[in-house]
Every structure is written in C-alpha cells, then in structure tokens.
Design an enzyme around this catalytic site. Structure first.
Site, PDB file in Angstrom:
ATOM      1  N   ASP A   1     -23.015   0.452  16.510  1.00 19.40           N
ATOM      2  CA  ASP A   1     -21.720   1.411  16.952  1.00 19.40           C
ATOM      3  C   ASP A   1     -20.745   1.518  15.747  1.00 19.40           C
ATOM      4  OD1 ASP A   1     -24.485   2.326  18.213  1.00 19.40           O
ATOM      5  OD2 ASP A   1     -23.251   3.432  19.433  1.00 19.40           O
TER       6      ASP A   1
ATOM      7  N   LYS B   1     -26.421  11.439  17.636  1.00 21.31           N
ATOM      8  CA  LYS B   1     -25.778  10.946  18.497  1.00 21.31           C
ATOM      9  C   LYS B   1     -24.978  11.828  19.180  1.00 21.31           C
ATOM     10  CE  LYS B   1     -25.268   7.316  22.314  1.00 21.31           C
ATOM     11  NZ  LYS B   1     -24.665   5.832  21.640  1.00 21.31           N
TER      12      LYS B   1
ATOM     13  N   LYS C   1     -22.101   9.188  14.676  1.00 19.66           N
ATOM     14  CA  LYS C   1     -22.668  10.222  16.407  1.00 19.66           C
ATOM     15  C   LYS C   1     -21.798  10.776  16.363  1.00 19.66           C
ATOM     16  CE  LYS C   1     -21.784   6.941  20.428  1.00 19.66           C
ATOM     17  NZ  LYS C   1     -21.653   5.674  20.537  1.00 19.66           N
TER      18      LYS C   1
END
Length: 256
Positions: A93, A192, A156
């Site tokens: 991430d 996400k 995300k």
C-alpha cells in the site's frame, strides 16, 4: 473483503500475532466464520505476519513509501517497498505525493507510482490517494486515473490517518473511474475504501455503491476491500444476532 490492520507506532510482535490469529479465526467459538482478506502491517513486521498466516489464503499487506505522509525521496520510498516485498508481502500500500499532485506536478506522481509498481514485482500494488487532502472530487478522479495508468492494481481512498477518510461521494467517483478504465483498457482495477467504516450498515452502503456503479463483478476480495478493523467486531455481533436472535455486546469479541 475486510483488511484487518494495525498501523501504530506502538505495534509489537505480540499485537501482530494477535491480529493474525483474529484474521484467521475472527470468532474462535464459531469455525464457520471465514477469515479476512488480508492483514496489513508496517514493513518491519511483515515477516512475522507472513509466518503467522502461512498457508491460510490470508494475504499479508504492507504500507510503504513513507506512509502515511509520503514525504521522502524516491530512493527512500523504493527501499521501503523493497523491504516489504523481500519480507514476503503479497500486497503493498503506497501513498501518492499529495504535495506534488496539488502543485500540478502530475508527471512526477505518475512516475513515482510507475517506479513503485516495478519495485513491487509479483506483489499487488494498492495506491492510496488520501482523498481527504485532495480537496475536490475532480482531483480524486484525476489522481485515480494517474494511479491506474501507472499500473495500480487497486486504488484506495485513505490512510485512515486523515479526516475525512472514505466517504460515499469519493467512493462513487473512484468506482466510476475503475469502471471507465476497464471499459477503455480491458483491465480491471480494484477499489479499497478505508477509514471511518465502523458498522455493518456502513459497509452495506458501500457494497450497494460497488454493485450499482462498477458492477457485480467487483464484489470480490480481488477487486473490493474495506479497510476498517473496527468493522469486523460489528459484523461478528450482527452475525451472532442473526444466528441467536439476541444481540451480543462488544465485550464478547476481542479489541484490536
């Protein structure tokens, strides 16, 4: 579709072991409860988490690129990624450089994401836009496209360290972007949502958005995740209510 996360300066090996145990068996008293999609930790704890969930199907994710601020040189960011991948991370991430983005240096943001994508090798790359700092929905859409064009496997919403984090309007924009990107290129990118999603009712709202905007094909852990560790206990309480007819209090489940 839930990612169970601990990203605090006070994280210890014991806390990560406990988190992994809950990821594998969210309700130890009911083996029918499935595991979560992934556990997410800092790079120095990836090897520990990898050993705890080995062979289970639960992925190990690691934040990188000077999370959560992203304020570091590209060399430092790539070293951060290499540490995570070498320790066994299945997913990385990263955070985009919001300062560069807001200053209009879009090519710099694109090149950083592309370089991190190369450094990830076989690991999946989730690109955190930190939408709470992007100010407008137009900026969210632009950042989403930059990330996808540079090779992101997921986009995300947030680090969870900035308010506001995930919101339905931001999710709608990002889901529209991945749908249009798939139509244009044939490649599906996941989404996400992270931060502020604490109840099953909150989660259902996002599942409806996913189905209505991107389509039912996105309703899988490979293309949609919720990063909200506090959500898991509410899901367990709602499940207990469905099975027994009585509400279970939060004291029935571990706090993580």
């Amino acid at each position: 579709m839930v990612d169970l996360t601990t990203l605090e300066g006070a994280d210890t090996p014991g806390k990560v072991r406990g988190l992994c145990a809950k990821a594998l068996h969210p309700d130890p008293g009911d083996p029918a409860v499935p595991p979560v999609a992934a556990v997410c930790v800092y790079p120095d704890l990836v090897a520990l988490a990898r050993g705890e969930v080995a062979g289970s199907g639960v992925a190990v994710a690691s934040v990188a690129t000077a999370f959560p601020s992203g304020r570091a040189s590209l060399a430092v960011k790539l070293a951060d990624v290499a540490e995570a991948v070498n320790a066994g991370a299945d997913e990385v991430d990263m955070v985009i450089d919001r300062g560069a983005f807001l200053a209009g240096r879009y090519a710099q943001v694109y090149e950083e994401v592309r370089a991190v994508r190369e450094a990830c090798g076989p690991a999946h790359l989730k690109v955190i836009l930190e939408t709470g700092e992007l100010a407008t929905l137009d900026n969210t859409a632009r950042a989403a496209w930059l990330a996808m064009l540079a090779g992101a496997d997921f986009i995300k919403t947030s680090t969870g360290k900035v308010t506001p984090a995930a919101t339905p309007p931001v999710a709608l924009v990002m889901l529209s972007a991945v749908r249009d990107f798939a139509d244009a290129t044939g490649r599906r990118v996941g989404v996400k949502v992270a931060g502020g999603i604490r109840t099953a009712k909150d989660a259902i709202r996002y599942l409806v958005l996913v189905r209505e905007i991107a389509g039912p094909q996105w309703l899988t852990p490979d293309l949609f995740r919720i990063g909200a560790s506090s959500l898991l206990n509410d899901l367990l309480m709602q499940r207990s209510k469905q099975l027994t007819g009585a509400y279970a209090g939060p004291d029935y489940f571990t706090l993580d």
